[in-house]
Each structure stands twice: as structure tokens, then as C-alpha cells.
Design a protein around this motif. Structure first.
Motif: not given
Lengths: 233, 222
Positions: B7-22, B101-109
Motif C-alpha cells: 500500500w505504501q508503494q501504491i501511495w508513493a506511485l500515486a503521489r509521484k504522478d500527482l506531483l508531476l501533474e501539479f 493501482f498507483g496509476k488508478v489512484l492518481a487518475n481517480f484523485i
């Protein structure tokens, strides 16, 4: 110890690797040379668990590598043709991210130490997209050693490095060797890293044409072996 | 311990994608612009009377969301191609499903954030007063967005390495996402009409579809 047995890799209708056998002793430093298309990068990808051989096997510490041995990735550090770094993130953000991917503890301390080793402390908070080719390569090396791997696989690590960065890399290779890490360095120039190596391997058309200890071989011997393998020095 | 790290890896992946997107705002700007165009065009094309609005509002709301999502999320895996970053992830002891799932989470947010900005504008421009329960509407929006994101991210992961991947995406996405679209529109229409009862079949369809597209990648990617 890494044992490679009867390794064969077929891509399409071409045998990229054929009947490859060798042993990497713990703490050994092997330099692999060979012309373009010799199968060097494919061999490195198999050792890095990125691709599976068509036949034959790789044993790491006696355990045959397979899909269920993904945890072995923690023991392997790879410097490839590309940096594997996100251009939009800073150096510290990139390494912290990879630290989380490897499940590391004390990530901030490890990141600073890895960046210090490659001499990039001054660029810790700069976006990677502003880095020169040499800086990118050095950060890629920091990424590869972040999780303290026992086996280091380096594919043309000298590419894009200036003289100062080359010296830094040589110093790092020396210290990794002294720490007992196993090093597998692929290059197309035999002189790279050779002064530190204890084994020399020539790969030609997917086969190991030569694999012996470096000791006792002179510069002319290396040049002759490389030329026989179709590679200039 | 392993589950926690997963779960930590999923969150880290999503956070990285969101950071890049923002930092680049590539997807968000596309999604917001497209949604605004839909709102403005249709607000002027139809007289926002109660009857017209009731008839077209749910469909327009999801038309804007899904097309904005389609255009905005299409570059989900582009960032991983630069400098061969996906290879870097595969070198690490990270499960392929964690990457997905990291990608799914980032896209969902990302889509939820855009929807939170756009949804009130729909109500303002169409002069619409919500009669049904807000929580039901929010649940329908979240489930609908999740279903859409799960299907699109799954297809993007599957088609990522194909030369004709971008051309194939709409051909595969739209038929696959039809159940989500229908269920989401029907739910929204029922809730907005102030008739939340009798929607249980649509709720079941949407939840089941979301669960299916959570489970399918586990089989494909592991």
C-alpha cells in the motif's frame, strides 16, 4: 555467487544469446566487452531479472531465478543506457521515490549519502530536467546504489561522463570492490574499468568467446581479444 | 508487513504522478477546458428551463466528465516512458499490480478534483437546484468516475507498448465503459429527480463493474 548455466535467449527467429555459461564469484569484478549486437545488454537484462531466458537458468546464491524470486531485486543495482529518472522531479524527490519502491528505511539519510558519493550534493533540490548528461549519469549511479545492492550491473556507465566524473566512477568502483560487492560491467571499450577488474569476458554473436582472469594479460592481449571479437579499443 | 509495504508503494506511485501533474498541469488543464466548453456550449444551446434541464442534465454531466477524463488521462503512462522510468520501476521489488493501482489512484484523485470544480458550475450555468440527497449524488459520481478510470487505465496499461495503441484506445474504451455510463446517468437522473428509491439495480451494476475492474488487473498483471 551467480551461476549462469546454458543460457539461451531467442528474440523472434534470432538467437541473441547461445549456450552462455559462467560464474560470478561473490566480490568479483567482471568486465564484459563485445561488438554491437553481441548480446551484452540482453545478458544484463536477464541478470537484472527484467527478462527471462528462453532456456537455461541463472542461480543467485543457489536459488534459480524465476517469477517468485522478485525479492532478489533488492540485491541488484542497475545502471542502464537510460537514467530511469523522472525529469520533472528533483534529485532528492527521485531518489526518495525509488527508496520507497525498494521499501527502504531512513530514506533521507540514504539519499544524501548516495548523492554525496557521486558528488551531486549541490544539485540535490534541482529538477532533473536541468541536469547535464554527466550529472544525469551520476544520479543514475546514486539511484543504483541507494538500496545497498550486493550485485551491481553496469551497462556502459562511462557514457557521457567528463574526466572528473570518470574519476569519481572509478573511485566508486574501487570502493564497491573493496566492500565485497559483485560488479558486472558492460562496455564497448576494453579500457573502461579494466584496471580494477579481475575477470575479462568477450561476448561475440551471443556466445562467450573468452572469459579468463585479467591477471597476466597485457594491454596487447586485451587489444587482440577485442579485435578478434570485432571490437576496436 | 508486506501488505503495508504494498500500500505504501501504491501511495508513493500515486503521489509521484500527482506531483508531476501539479507541476505541469497537462491533464488538469485539458480536463477543465473540455468540461468548461461543454458547460458553456450546452448552457447557451438550450434554454435552461426546468423541463429541458431535467431531461439533459444527467447526460451532459457525464458526457463532460467522461470525455474530459478520456482526453486528460490518455497520457497516463507517457511520463514512465521518458528516461525509461518504467524499466526502473520493474527493476525494483514492486508488483506490477502496485504500479497499476498507483496509476488508478492518481487518475481517480485527479478526476475527482476536476469534478469537484466543474460540478458546481453545471448547477450554476443550468440554474439547477438539487432536490435529491447530496450524498447519493456524490456516491454516484465517485463510483462512476472510479469505473471509468479503472477501465481507461487498464486499457492504457495493456495498449501502452502497441504502435497503434492510441488509435485502439477509443475503439476498446467506449464499448467497455458503456455499462458505467448507463448506470451513472440513470443513477444521476433518479437522484436529481428526487427519486432515489428504485435505483438499486443501477447501484448494483455500478458497484459490480467497479469491483470487476479492480479484480481483472490482478489476473492480467501478476
Amino acid at each position: 555467487m551467480i551461476r549462469v548455466e546454458n543460457l539461451r535467449k531467442r528474440i523472434g527467429n534470432k538467437d541473441v544469446l547461445k549456450d552462455v555459461n559462467f560464474i560470478l564469484e561473490r566480490g568479483s569484478f567482471t568486465v564484459v566487452v563485445g561488438p554491437n549486437g553481441a548480446g551484452k545488454t540482453t545478458l544484463l537484462k536477464i541478470l537484472a531479472l527484467l527478462t527471462r531466458p528462453s532456456s537455461g537458468r541463472v542461480l543467485i546464491n543457489g536459488v534459480a531465478v524465476g517469477p517468485e524470486t522478485a525479492a532478489l531485486r533488492r540485491q541488484i543495482g542497475v545502471v542502464g543506457h537510460n537514467s530511469f529518472l523522472y525529469a520533472g522531479l528533483t534529485a532528492v524527490e527521485n531518489l526518495s521515490f525509488y527508496g520507497q519502491m525498494y521499501g527502504l528505511e531512513r530514506i533521507p539519510g540514504r539519499v544524501v549519502e548516495a548523492v554525496r558519493q557521486v558528488g551531486l550534493l549541490h544539485a540535490l533540490h534541482e529538477p532533473v530536467r536541468t541536469f547535464s548528461r554527466g550529472m544525469l549519469q551520476r544520479l543514475a549511479i546514486a539511484r543504483a546504489i541507494l538500496h545497498d545492492p550486493a550485485l551491481l550491473l553496469l551497462d556502459e556507465p562511462y557514457t557521457g561522463l567528463d574526466r572528473e566524473a570518470e574519476e569519481t566512477l572509478n573511485r566508486l568502483l574501487q570502493s564497491w570492490k573493496e566492500e565485497g560487492r559483485t560488479i558486472f560491467l558492460i562496455t564497448h571499450k576494453y579500457a573502461d574499468g579494466l584496471s580494477l577488474a579481475d575477470r575479462f569476458m568477450v561476448l561475440v554473436k551471443g556466445r562467450v568467446a573468452y572469459a579468463e582472469a585479467v591477471e597476466g594479460l597485457g594491454a596487447e592481449d586485451f587489444r587482440g581479444l577485442c579485435l578478434a571479437g570485432g571490437e576496436g579499443a | 508487513m508486506r501488505t503495508r509495504q504494498y500500500w505504501q508503494q501504491i501511495w508513493a506511485l500515486a503521489r509521484k504522478d500527482l506531483l508531476l501533474e501539479f507541476r505541469t498541469r497537462e491533464a488538469i488543464s485539458v480536463m477543465l477546458m473540455y468540461s468548461l466548453v461543454i458547460i458553456v456550449v450546452f448552457a447557451f444551446a438550450f434554454k435552461p428551463s426546468r423541463k429541458t434541464t431535467l431531461a439533459i442534465f444527467p447526460g451532459l454531466l457525464w458526457l463532460g466528465s467522461f470525455f474530459a477524463g478520456f482526453l486528460g488521462l490518455v497520457r497516463t503512462f507517457q511520463g514512465e516512458k521518458e528516461n525509461d522510468c518504467l524499466l526502473g520501476l520493474l527493476l525494483a521489488p514492486v508488483g506490477r499490480t502496485a504500479i497499476y493501482f498507483g496509476k488508478v489512484l492518481a487518475n481517480f484523485i485527479l478526476m475527482v478534483l476536476v469534478e469537484l470544480l466543474v460540478l458546481p458550475l453545471f448547477f450554476v450555468f443550468f440554474n439547477y437546484h438539487l432536490r435529491g440527497p447530496v450524498l447519493h449524488l456524490l456516491a454516484a459520481v465517485l463510483l462512476g468516475i472510479f469505473g471509468f478510470v479503472a477501465v481507461e487505465t487498464f486499457l492504457l496499461a495493456l495498449l501502452g507498448n502497441l504502435r497503434a495503441g492510441e488509435a485502439l484506445l477509443p475503439l476498446l474504451l467506449f464499448p467497455l465503459v458503456v455499462p458505467v455510463v448507463i448506470a451513472a446517468v440513470q443513477l444521476t437522473a433518479g437522484i436529481l429527480a428526487g427519486e432515489p428509491a428504485g435505483l438499486s439495480d443501477w447501484w448494483k451494476l455500478l458497484v459490480a463493474y467497479d469491483i470487476i475492474f479492480l479484480a481483472v488487473p490482478l489476473i492480467f498483471f501478476d
